[in-house]
Write an enzyme that holds these catalytic residues in place. Sequence first.
Site, PDB file in Angstrom:
ATOM      1  N   GLY A  12       0.745  -1.298   0.027  1.00  0.00           N
ATOM      2  CA  GLY A  12       0.121  -0.087  -0.142  1.00  0.00           C
ATOM      3  C   GLY A  12       0.794   1.455   0.116  1.00  0.00           C
ATOM      4  O   GLY A  12       0.123   2.230   0.546  1.00  0.00           O
ATOM      5  N   ASN A  14       1.475   3.106  -2.605  1.00  0.00           N
ATOM      6  CA  ASN A  14       0.874   3.974  -3.314  1.00  0.00           C
ATOM      7  C   ASN A  14      -0.559   4.444  -2.807  1.00  0.00           C
ATOM      8  O   ASN A  14      -0.829   5.748  -3.086  1.00  0.00           O
ATOM      9  CB  ASN A  14       0.296   3.233  -4.618  1.00  0.00           C
ATOM     10  N   MET A  90      -3.451  -7.240  -7.246  1.00  0.00           N
ATOM     11  CA  MET A  90      -2.653  -8.076  -8.047  1.00  0.00           C
ATOM     12  C   MET A  90      -4.056  -9.108  -8.639  1.00  0.00           C
ATOM     13  O   MET A  90      -3.892 -10.417  -8.707  1.00  0.00           O
ATOM     14  CB  MET A  90      -1.978  -8.926  -7.300  1.00  0.00           C
ATOM     15  N   ARG A  91      -5.348  -8.445  -9.099  1.00  0.00           N
ATOM     16  CA  ARG A  91      -6.282  -9.233  -9.774  1.00  0.00           C
ATOM     17  C   ARG A  91      -6.844  -8.559 -10.883  1.00  0.00           C
ATOM     18  O   ARG A  91      -6.769  -7.170 -10.985  1.00  0.00           O
ATOM     19  CB  ARG A  91      -7.419  -9.587  -8.825  1.00  0.00           C
ATOM     20  N   ASN A 107      -5.490   1.770 -13.059  1.00  0.00           N
ATOM     21  CA  ASN A 107      -4.283   1.162 -12.627  1.00  0.00           C
ATOM     22  C   ASN A 107      -3.083   1.729 -12.708  1.00  0.00           C
ATOM     23  O   ASN A 107      -2.911   2.690 -13.761  1.00  0.00           O
ATOM     24  CB  ASN A 107      -4.438  -0.115 -13.459  1.00  0.00           C
ATOM     25  N   HIS A 109       1.059   0.516 -13.157  1.00  0.00           N
ATOM     26  CA  HIS A 109       2.061  -0.592 -13.414  1.00  0.00           C
ATOM     27  C   HIS A 109       3.355  -0.069 -13.753  1.00  0.00           C
ATOM     28  O   HIS A 109       3.738   0.853 -14.138  1.00  0.00           O
ATOM     29  CB  HIS A 109       1.516  -1.057 -14.687  1.00  0.00           C
TER      30      HIS A 109
HETATM   31  C1  GAR Z   1       3.452  -1.175  -7.472  1.00  0.00           C
HETATM   32  O1  GAR Z   1       4.823  -1.100  -7.878  1.00  0.00           O
HETATM   33  C2  GAR Z   1       2.375  -1.106  -8.589  1.00  0.00           C
HETATM   34  O2  GAR Z   1       2.791  -0.479  -9.708  1.00  0.00           O
HETATM   35  C3  GAR Z   1       2.480  -2.780  -8.756  1.00  0.00           C
HETATM   36  O3  GAR Z   1       2.292  -3.352  -7.435  1.00  0.00           O
HETATM   37  C4  GAR Z   1       3.101  -2.539  -6.499  1.00  0.00           C
HETATM   38  C5  GAR Z   1       2.138  -2.326  -5.452  1.00  0.00           C
HETATM   39  O4  GAR Z   1       2.791  -1.551  -4.546  1.00  0.00           O
HETATM   40  N1  GAR Z   1       1.482  -3.330  -9.629  1.00  0.00           N
HETATM   41  C6  GAR Z   1       1.442  -4.225 -10.561  1.00  0.00           C
HETATM   42  O5  GAR Z   1       2.421  -4.769 -10.898  1.00  0.00           O
HETATM   43  C7  GAR Z   1       0.304  -4.408 -11.476  1.00  0.00           C
HETATM   44  N2  GAR Z   1       0.392  -5.120 -12.418  1.00  0.00           N
HETATM   45  P1  GAR Z   1       2.199  -0.898  -3.191  1.00  0.00           P
HETATM   46  O6  GAR Z   1       1.404  -1.885  -2.808  1.00  0.00           O
HETATM   47  O7  GAR Z   1       3.381  -0.439  -2.192  1.00  0.00           O
HETATM   48  O8  GAR Z   1       1.685   0.235  -3.861  1.00  0.00           O
END
Ligand code: GAR
Length: 203
Positions: A12, A14, A90-91, A107, A109
């Site tokens: 979390g 982000n 992640m879904r 989203n 990425h």
């Molecule tokens: C982030 O780097 C996001 O971009 C990635 O998961 C991480 C979550 O970090 N998402 C993906 O890879 C989607 N395919 P966080 O939980 O610390 O925000």
Amino acid sequence: MLRLGVLLSGGGTNLQAIIDAIASGFLDAEIVLVVSSRSDAYGLKRAAAAGIPTIALSGEVYADPALADRLIAAELARAGVEYVVMAGYMRRVTEPILTAFPDRVLNIHPALLPSFAGAHGIADAFHAGVKLTGVTVHFADAAYDRGPIIAQRAIPIEEDDTLEALEERVHAVEHLLYPEVLQWLAAGRVSINDQRHVCIGLP
Ligand code: GAR
């Protein structure tokens, strides 16, 4: 003020960046609900610390993804969410959420989509030997990590880089870019044209 619902699965950071951007006055929004696909996600603690209502779903709920997404869509609607913000979720989102929030699911990425989609975008780019990677924020469609791109930021990979150092730089860019894009939405600057390309209007 934009009403946001955040979907997450993990740490979390982000979510925290969005919480902090709201608290500092940079982002004119309110997070009204956080939904986690894991009950042990640290992001749930961040939400609770910020006084944001949370819902944690179990693995069993996702045994039927359409049913899970009907439930999630209903909760998001009940909370009055305008935009659904995937932040390390992640879904895939499926039809019930996409129909309830058309062109209103975002989203982030950690790579320059359409390259290196999936759960390991930073490591996949690093190991592929590309010289440039980055961060993408996009509207989500029914495919994982796909949909109209709203913003991208490029990040060079240096000769002597390590995966850890690259991860740190990518995350730092994510934490700036997501609040920035959300503020574009709050200011009504984001539209999608006939080609389904995203246009950002002047402030
Ligand atoms: C982030 O780097 C996001 O971009 C990635 O998961 C991480 C979550 O970090 N998402 C993906 O890879 C989607 N395919 P966080 O939980 O610390 O925000």
